[in-house]
Scaffold this active site. Structure first.
Site, PDB file in Angstrom:
ATOM      1  N   MET A  90      24.441   8.076   0.347  1.00 53.18           N
ATOM      2  CA  MET A  90      24.640   9.205   0.985  1.00 53.18           C
ATOM      3  C   MET A  90      24.742   9.341   2.163  1.00 53.18           C
ATOM      4  O   MET A  90      25.634  10.381   2.895  1.00 53.18           O
ATOM      5  CB  MET A  90      23.226  10.089   0.673  1.00 53.18           C
ATOM      6  CG  MET A  90      23.059  11.259   1.172  1.00 53.18           C
ATOM      7  SD  MET A  90      24.061  12.535   0.285  1.00 53.18           S
ATOM      8  CE  MET A  90      23.138  13.038  -0.926  1.00 53.18           C
ATOM      9  N   PHE A 104     -11.424  -6.863  14.667  1.00 46.00           N
ATOM     10  CA  PHE A 104     -10.531  -7.441  13.728  1.00 46.00           C
ATOM     11  C   PHE A 104     -10.125  -6.255  12.838  1.00 46.00           C
ATOM     12  O   PHE A 104     -10.778  -5.649  11.945  1.00 46.00           O
ATOM     13  CB  PHE A 104     -11.096  -8.578  12.897  1.00 46.00           C
ATOM     14  CG  PHE A 104     -10.166  -9.005  11.863  1.00 46.00           C
ATOM     15  CD1 PHE A 104      -8.561  -9.654  12.437  1.00 46.00           C
ATOM     16  CD2 PHE A 104     -10.246  -9.086  10.620  1.00 46.00           C
ATOM     17  CE1 PHE A 104      -7.546 -10.370  11.691  1.00 46.00           C
ATOM     18  CE2 PHE A 104      -9.272  -9.551   9.757  1.00 46.00           C
ATOM     19  CZ  PHE A 104      -7.988 -10.030  10.278  1.00 46.00           C
ATOM     20  N   GLN A 105      -8.673  -5.995  12.498  1.00 41.37           N
ATOM     21  CA  GLN A 105      -8.253  -4.990  11.730  1.00 41.37           C
ATOM     22  C   GLN A 105      -8.751  -3.586  11.722  1.00 41.37           C
ATOM     23  O   GLN A 105      -8.812  -2.847  10.784  1.00 41.37           O
ATOM     24  CB  GLN A 105      -8.277  -5.309  10.164  1.00 41.37           C
ATOM     25  CG  GLN A 105      -7.544  -6.692   9.866  1.00 41.37           C
ATOM     26  CD  GLN A 105      -7.227  -6.831   8.537  1.00 41.37           C
ATOM     27  OE1 GLN A 105      -8.096  -6.553   7.612  1.00 41.37           O
ATOM     28  NE2 GLN A 105      -6.071  -7.579   8.287  1.00 41.37           N
ATOM     29  N   GLU A 111       0.852  -1.222  -0.026  1.00 43.07           N
ATOM     30  CA  GLU A 111       0.041  -0.057   0.013  1.00 43.07           C
ATOM     31  C   GLU A 111       0.916   1.114  -0.037  1.00 43.07           C
ATOM     32  O   GLU A 111       0.325   2.231  -0.532  1.00 43.07           O
ATOM     33  CB  GLU A 111      -1.050   0.028   1.277  1.00 43.07           C
ATOM     34  CG  GLU A 111      -2.218  -1.014   0.979  1.00 43.07           C
ATOM     35  CD  GLU A 111      -1.753  -2.553   1.455  1.00 43.07           C
ATOM     36  OE1 GLU A 111      -0.478  -2.546   2.037  1.00 43.07           O
ATOM     37  OE2 GLU A 111      -2.621  -3.261   1.619  1.00 43.07           O
ATOM     38  N   LYS A 147     -17.461  -0.007   6.989  1.00 41.11           N
ATOM     39  CA  LYS A 147     -18.071  -1.193   5.767  1.00 41.11           C
ATOM     40  C   LYS A 147     -19.413  -0.763   5.905  1.00 41.11           C
ATOM     41  O   LYS A 147     -20.241  -1.060   4.767  1.00 41.11           O
ATOM     42  CB  LYS A 147     -17.543  -2.225   6.522  1.00 41.11           C
ATOM     43  CG  LYS A 147     -17.729  -3.342   5.410  1.00 41.11           C
ATOM     44  CD  LYS A 147     -17.334  -4.868   5.659  1.00 41.11           C
ATOM     45  CE  LYS A 147     -17.553  -5.851   4.559  1.00 41.11           C
ATOM     46  NZ  LYS A 147     -16.699  -7.153   5.063  1.00 41.11           N
TER      47      LYS A 147
HETATM   48  C1  LIG Z   1      18.868  14.131   0.188  1.00 44.18           C
HETATM   49  C2  LIG Z   1      18.327  15.332  -0.107  1.00 44.18           C
HETATM   50  C3  LIG Z   1      19.089  16.454  -0.438  1.00 44.18           C
HETATM   51  C4  LIG Z   1      18.590  17.834  -0.672  1.00 44.18           C
HETATM   52  N1  LIG Z   1      19.247  18.734  -0.967  1.00 44.18           N
HETATM   53  C5  LIG Z   1      18.657  19.995  -1.314  1.00 44.18           C
HETATM   54  C6  LIG Z   1      19.384  21.099  -1.841  1.00 44.18           C
HETATM   55  O1  LIG Z   1      20.549  21.119  -2.070  1.00 44.18           O
HETATM   56  N2  LIG Z   1      18.707  22.040  -2.361  1.00 44.18           N
HETATM   57  C7  LIG Z   1      17.345  22.121  -2.223  1.00 44.18           C
HETATM   58  O2  LIG Z   1      16.882  23.217  -2.856  1.00 44.18           O
HETATM   59  N3  LIG Z   1      16.829  21.459  -1.707  1.00 44.18           N
HETATM   60  C8  LIG Z   1      17.281  20.158  -1.248  1.00 44.18           C
HETATM   61  N4  LIG Z   1      16.568  19.040  -0.817  1.00 44.18           N
HETATM   62  C9  LIG Z   1      14.962  19.285  -0.771  1.00 44.18           C
HETATM   63  C10 LIG Z   1      14.472  20.073   0.316  1.00 44.18           C
HETATM   64  O3  LIG Z   1      14.515  19.135   1.413  1.00 44.18           O
HETATM   65  C11 LIG Z   1      12.983  20.532   0.247  1.00 44.18           C
HETATM   66  O4  LIG Z   1      12.096  19.604   0.036  1.00 44.18           O
HETATM   67  C12 LIG Z   1      13.018  21.758  -0.895  1.00 44.18           C
HETATM   68  O5  LIG Z   1      14.049  22.595  -0.860  1.00 44.18           O
HETATM   69  C13 LIG Z   1      11.734  22.346  -0.912  1.00 44.18           C
HETATM   70  O6  LIG Z   1      11.437  23.079  -2.058  1.00 44.18           O
HETATM   71  P1  LIG Z   1      10.457  24.055  -2.293  1.00 44.18           P
HETATM   72  O7  LIG Z   1      10.363  24.951  -1.108  1.00 44.18           O
HETATM   73  O8  LIG Z   1      10.486  24.766  -3.421  1.00 44.18           O
HETATM   74  O9  LIG Z   1       9.178  23.151  -2.354  1.00 44.18           O
HETATM   75  P2  LIG Z   1       8.084  22.735  -1.377  1.00 44.18           P
HETATM   76  O10 LIG Z   1       8.406  22.311   0.021  1.00 44.18           O
HETATM   77  O11 LIG Z   1       6.785  21.896  -2.036  1.00 44.18           O
HETATM   78  O12 LIG Z   1       7.440  24.102  -0.770  1.00 44.18           O
HETATM   79  C14 LIG Z   1       6.467  25.019  -1.808  1.00 44.18           C
HETATM   80  C15 LIG Z   1       6.053  26.183  -1.185  1.00 44.18           C
HETATM   81  O13 LIG Z   1       5.273  26.901  -2.134  1.00 44.18           O
HETATM   82  C16 LIG Z   1       3.756  27.368  -1.611  1.00 44.18           C
HETATM   83  N5  LIG Z   1       2.840  27.363  -2.683  1.00 44.18           N
HETATM   84  C17 LIG Z   1       2.172  26.073  -2.887  1.00 44.18           C
HETATM   85  N6  LIG Z   1       1.084  26.599  -3.818  1.00 44.18           N
HETATM   86  C18 LIG Z   1       1.600  27.886  -4.194  1.00 44.18           C
HETATM   87  C19 LIG Z   1       1.051  28.842  -4.975  1.00 44.18           C
HETATM   88  N7  LIG Z   1      -0.152  28.761  -5.870  1.00 44.18           N
HETATM   89  N8  LIG Z   1       1.395  30.130  -4.795  1.00 44.18           N
HETATM   90  C20 LIG Z   1       2.406  30.475  -4.218  1.00 44.18           C
HETATM   91  N9  LIG Z   1       3.105  29.505  -3.391  1.00 44.18           N
HETATM   92  C21 LIG Z   1       2.541  28.387  -3.303  1.00 44.18           C
HETATM   93  C22 LIG Z   1       3.686  26.244  -0.425  1.00 44.18           C
HETATM   94  O14 LIG Z   1       2.914  26.809   0.461  1.00 44.18           O
HETATM   95  C23 LIG Z   1       5.037  26.126   0.102  1.00 44.18           C
HETATM   96  O15 LIG Z   1       5.491  26.934   0.943  1.00 44.18           O
HETATM   97  C24 LIG Z   1      17.104  17.937  -0.437  1.00 44.18           C
HETATM   98  C25 LIG Z   1      16.346  16.645  -0.143  1.00 44.18           C
HETATM   99  C26 LIG Z   1      16.677  15.540   0.000  1.00 44.18           C
HETATM  100  C27 LIG Z   1      16.009  14.453   0.215  1.00 44.18           C
HETATM  101  C1  LIG Z   2      12.971   5.306   4.163  1.00 37.62           C
HETATM  102  C2  LIG Z   2      14.338   5.939   4.377  1.00 37.62           C
HETATM  103  N1  LIG Z   2      14.996   5.402   5.324  1.00 37.62           N
HETATM  104  C3  LIG Z   2      16.403   6.043   5.384  1.00 37.62           C
HETATM  105  C4  LIG Z   2      16.653   7.115   4.942  1.00 37.62           C
HETATM  106  C5  LIG Z   2      18.094   7.964   5.362  1.00 37.62           C
HETATM  107  N2  LIG Z   2      18.949   7.806   3.993  1.00 37.62           N
HETATM  108  C6  LIG Z   2      18.976   9.010   3.118  1.00 37.62           C
HETATM  109  S1  LIG Z   2      19.886   8.603   1.688  1.00 37.62           S
HETATM  110  C7  LIG Z   2      20.150   7.095   2.089  1.00 37.62           C
HETATM  111  C8  LIG Z   2      21.052   6.192   1.271  1.00 37.62           C
HETATM  112  C9  LIG Z   2      20.428   5.870   0.023  1.00 37.62           C
HETATM  113  O1  LIG Z   2      21.200   4.859  -0.638  1.00 37.62           O
HETATM  114  P1  LIG Z   2      20.785   4.351  -2.033  1.00 37.62           P
HETATM  115  O2  LIG Z   2      19.489   4.227  -2.164  1.00 37.62           O
HETATM  116  O3  LIG Z   2      21.775   3.262  -2.407  1.00 37.62           O
HETATM  117  O4  LIG Z   2      21.281   5.556  -2.918  1.00 37.62           O
HETATM  118  P2  LIG Z   2      22.780   6.526  -3.027  1.00 37.62           P
HETATM  119  O5  LIG Z   2      22.837   7.498  -2.048  1.00 37.62           O
HETATM  120  O6  LIG Z   2      23.833   5.438  -2.981  1.00 37.62           O
HETATM  121  O7  LIG Z   2      22.541   7.078  -4.587  1.00 37.62           O
HETATM  122  C10 LIG Z   2      19.599   6.616   3.367  1.00 37.62           C
HETATM  123  C11 LIG Z   2      19.463   5.447   4.112  1.00 37.62           C
HETATM  124  C12 LIG Z   2      15.593   7.640   4.037  1.00 37.62           C
HETATM  125  N3  LIG Z   2      16.052   8.831   3.359  1.00 37.62           N
HETATM  126  N4  LIG Z   2      14.450   7.212   3.911  1.00 37.62           N
END
Ligand SMILES: Cc1cc2nc3c(=O)[nH]c(=O)nc-3n(C[C@H](O)[C@H](O)[C@H](O)COP(=O)(O)OP(=O)(O)OC[C@H]3O[C@@H](n4cnc5c(N)ncnc54)[C@H](O)[C@@H]3O)c2cc1C
Ligand SMILES: Cc1ncc(C[n+]2csc(CCOP(=O)(O)OP(=O)(O)O)c2C)c(N)n1
Lengths: 176, 570
Positions: free
Chosen positions: B473, B111-112, B49, B161
């Site tokens: 990562m 159940f569930q 799911e 249900k």
């Molecule tokens: C491993 C990893 C590394 C990351 N590294 C980076 C990085 O280096 N740089 C980076 O940028 N991000 C990075 N991120 C992502 C980061 O965590 C955030 O998810 C991202 O920066 C959010 O982008 P955002 O604010 O544009 O989008 P969102 O979080 O989706 O926010 C959108 C915003 O827009 C607003 N909004 C929605 N609709 C409207 C509308 N109609 N008009 C005006 N406003 C609206 C919302 O209210 C919200 O505040 C990383 C994520 C991971 C998992």
């Molecule tokens: C469900 C979940 N568990 C743990 C993490 C923490 N985490 C972030 S990046 C990462 C490693 C990802 O490894 P892989 O999928 O092999 O991708 P790579 O970084 O090697 O490209 C982990 C464990 C996460 N983001 N999401």
């Protein structure tokens, strides 16, 4: 400390949503009161939260995002009236009774229940006033206490009322 | 016309324009499945799911419409939690429908039986229990309105249900949404607007921070016009990628933790930031105390709760991005930005020449090669759905997206296992588009059971596994901050190509750089799903990197390795 007033839909689970939200924002609620309004579908809340102005804004804006919250307003900076209600059960024997009655008068409190060994005192007012009365009652022996939590209202023409009828169809742009 | 609650649900979904439902059956939702069988709705049987919610999410992200996921009560519903949270954090409009035990059993630990509305309260925009057939149609209509208006988000509808089984009169007209009427706020007042314009028209070193809100608002045209009239360069968040063509000279690239060095320096040196539809995530700002100290800030944002949350702003324009931009454009001046643009060019020059293609083949295969080749071969036109980790960042750095909604990735929650199911959802939403999964060997193993869904549904997506033998990562963090103590990050994976074969999917394994392009090419020619296992350099890291909590300009840069600080110009 921030004081907010909210109008919410009077239906099950709304209180849960409000408290769940505060917990999610890591904001500690000091007191939360809910009561009916003249519209049976709408309830009014006063929320007093342990947070700063920024937290107050965040709480207000986030509350208003909840579908069931019709209006939320941080009134901390406004001129407002606040009331807390307390019932205080205090030890009272023949000797202390006259002295107690004196204090009750000074604090404009009332005796609402009399028993051989104790009295119940009802007092309303600001938190400070109630705290003050409690302070002077403590030496007599406070047996039990119940406080209502704060209700607040802005003074004069500064009105906070729920918008329109509670259940009207919505302009989509209205839901954030 | 008298219908059962289950039939009303299917009728309502059909009337709301739903074509696909991603789900998994069980006792408490069986009446709905029975009705589904008699409807025109296409139900996609998932393998878990969580996959259903990610598929609905991918579907929503690819189109902007609402994605629908369905599950039974108890374990079916709790399996959805991660997918719901993923949608919540990235403001994705998903409607989840769960079965629930009969209303007379509620609260008896039947159940569930599980309190799924209680569990999902903090991770849904709204949720609701329906215990009467009469309430099904209205509630579902309301769920769709809530999910996709204002700031979008997931909504869960839990239907008992007995409500599915009971019959009542079905009158679509009579059950229009009746949502509480809210006060219209007047935050977006003239004074604030004037202040914003004043800042905008007097700034010397302005920069636009473009976020996902631009896409959610459908503001791409207005945004481009705003960039042209104001002549201000653009930096994007990870989720903002695609809102403005990467090929445009005014687009500087991604900001933040793994953003381009020149972008982060430009932010720190700017005197005005215009943030549009972005929420100053901590991966974007780094240490808030040193973030863009010399810059005033304008925030264009639909959600009041985001204003001054992380970064204090000087002018807040609360409202829809498109409407706000359209209002600003006629008053925006177009001054000469020559010196500022020249300075940014200088910053860029000093940083990195992202040109791995011109480097001689030294026998190593780097993830960057794979992404860069994929970008070139697909001409940047594919929908790329990434998982979470290093490969996600490399995708963001090396695949240059010119179209909105072509990068689908979990940003806020960073949910590993997102890519494969989300790509399936995206493919159903955009059957004519080429859809690529880019996943790590770790995350892929979390939801790879959905390969069976692909086969059962006979869909055509392409899967690139960036296989480095590590939870890359996390390994990178251990390398940088834990003295290379690689605890619990080396991981064994199956032979992915053989695994694909076992599912009846073509699988390839690539170890040499020279084989990358031809294999991508042949995969694209196939009308069926192809999985490619790219065995890449094991201990490569993503650069630059702003360590968590450090200042945005304090980036760890690639040590003297000429091979990659990165890709060719878009
Ligand atoms: C491993 C990893 C590394 C990351 N590294 C980076 C990085 O280096 N740089 C980076 O940028 N991000 C990075 N991120 C992502 C980061 O965590 C955030 O998810 C991202 O920066 C959010 O982008 P955002 O604010 O544009 O989008 P969102 O979080 O989706 O926010 C959108 C915003 O827009 C607003 N909004 C929605 N609709 C409207 C509308 N109609 N008009 C005006 N406003 C609206 C919302 O209210 C919200 O505040 C990383 C994520 C991971 C998992
Ligand atoms: C469900 C979940 N568990 C743990 C993490 C923490 N985490 C972030 S990046 C990462 C490693 C990802 O490894 P892989 O999928 O092999 O991708 P790579 O970084 O090697 O490209 C982990 C464990 C996460 N983001 N999401």
């Amino acid at each position: 400390m921030q004081t907010l007033v909210a109008y919410v839909e009077n239906k099950p689970g709304v209180l849960n949503r409000v408290s769940s939200l505060a917990r999610r924002l890591a904001i500690n609620i000091d007191s939360l009161t809910v009561g009916p309004t003249d519209n049976p579908q709408v309830a009014r809340m006063t929320i007093v939260a342990h947070t700063d102005e920024k937290g107050g804004h965040r709480l207000e804006a986030s509350l208003e995002k909840l579908v069931d919250v019709l209006l939320a307003e941080n009134i901390s900076e406004r001129s407002l009236l606040e009331r807390d209600l307390a019932l205080i059960k205090v030890l009272a024997d023949q000797q202390s009774r006259p002295h107690l009655m004196e204090l009750i008068k000074v604090f404009r409190a009332r005796v609402v229940d009399v028993a051989p060994e104790s009295l119940i005192i009802e007092v309303s007012g600001t938190v400070d006033k109630i705290d003050g009365l409690l302070e002077v009652l403590r030496p007599f022996g406070v047996l039990e206490m119940a406080r209502s939590g704060r209700i607040s209202m802005t003074r004069g023409g500064d009105l906070l009322r729920p918008p329109g009828a509670a259940m009207a169809s919505v302009e989509p742009a209205n839901v954030t | 016309m008298k219908l059962t609650g289950a039939e009303i649900l299917c009728e309502s979904l059909t009337k709301l324009g739903v074509q696909h439902i991603f789900g998994y059956p069980g006792g408490a939702i069986l009446p709905v499945y029975d009705a589904l069988g008699k409807s025109k709705l296409h139900h996609i049987l998932v393998r878990h799911e969580q996959g259903a919610t990610h598929m609905a999410d991918g579907y929503a992200r690819a189109t902007g419409g609402v994605g629908v996921a369905m599950a039974t009560s108890g374990p079916g519903a709790t399996n959805m939690v991660t997918g719901i949270a993923t949608a919540m954090l990235d403001s994705s409009p998903v409607v989840c429908i769960t079965g629930q035990v009969s209303s007379k059993l509620l609260g008896t630990d039947a159940f569930q039986e599980i309190d799924i509305t209680g569990i999902t309260m903090p991770i849904t925009k709204h949720n609701v229990v329906v215990s009467r057939a009469e309430d099904v149609a209205r509630t579902v209509r309301e769920a769709f309105v809530i999910a996709n208006t204002g700031r979008p988000g997931p909504v869960l509808v839990d239907i008992t249900k007995d409500a599915q089984q009971a019959s009542c009169e079905f009158d679509w007209e009579a059950c229009a949404p009746r949502l509480p009427q809210k006060r219209l706020r007047n935050d977006h007042n003239q004074a604030e607007f004037d202040r914003a314009l004043e800042l905008l028209n007097t700034a010397k070193r302005p920069l636009i921070l473009a976020g996902r809100g631009i896409m959610l608002s459908g503001a791409m045209r207005a945004f481009e016009q705003f960039v042209r009239t104001s002549n201000i360069p653009v930096a994007m968040t990870l989720l903002g990628i695609g809102c403005f063509p990467a090929s445009d000279p005014m687009n500087l690239g991604m900001m933040g933790m793994h953003g381009e060095a020149w972008v982060n320096h430009a932010i720190q040196e700017s005197d005005l930031l215009i943030a549009i539809g972005m929420r100053f995530d901590d991966r974007v700002t780094g240490d808030l105390r040193t973030y863009a100290k010399g810059a005033r800030k304008i925030h264009i944002e639909i959600d009041r709760a985001e204003i001054n949350k992380n970064v204090k702003v000087d002018a807040a324009l609360v409202g829809d991005a498109r409407q706000t931009l359209e209002k600003l454009i006629p008053h925006t001046a177009n001054p000469d930005r020559g010196p500022w643009l020249a300075h940014i060019k200088e910053l860029k020059g000093d940083s990195a020449v992202r040109d791995i293609q011109s480097l001689p083949d030294n026998g190593h295969l780097y993830a960057a090669h794979v992404i860069n080749d994929l970008w070139k071969e697909t001409r940047g036109e594919a929908i790329v759905v990434t998982d979470v980790g290093q490969h996600q960042m490399w995708e963001a750095q090396y695949y240059h997206h010119n179209q909105p909604r072509t990068l689908i990735t979990s940003g806020g929650l960073g949910t590993m296992g997102f890519a494969l199911p989300a790509a399936i959802g995206a493919k159903f939403a955009k059957p004519e588009s080429e859809v690529w999964v880019v996943a790590g060997d770790g995350g892929f193993q979390m939801t790879m059971c959905e390969l069976a869904t692909i086969v059962q549904e006979k869909i055509n997506i392409k899967i690139a596994i960036i296989n480095n033998g590590f939870l890359g990562m996390v390994r990178q963090w251990q390398e940088f901050f834990y003295d290379k103590r690689y605890v619990a990050t080396p991981l064994v994976a199956p032979d992915f190509a053989a695994l694909a074969n076992a599912f009846g999917i073509r699988g390839e394994r690539i170890t040499a750089r020279g084989d990358v392009l031809p294999t991508i090419r042949s995969a694209r020619e196939s009308k069926e799903t192809v999985l490619i296992d790219f065995r890449v350099e094991q201990e490569d890291s993503v650069y630059p990197m702003v360590p968590a909590g450090a200042s945005l300009h304090e980036m760890i840069r690639r040590p003297n390795n000429p091979l990659v600080e990165t890709a060719s110009e878009p």
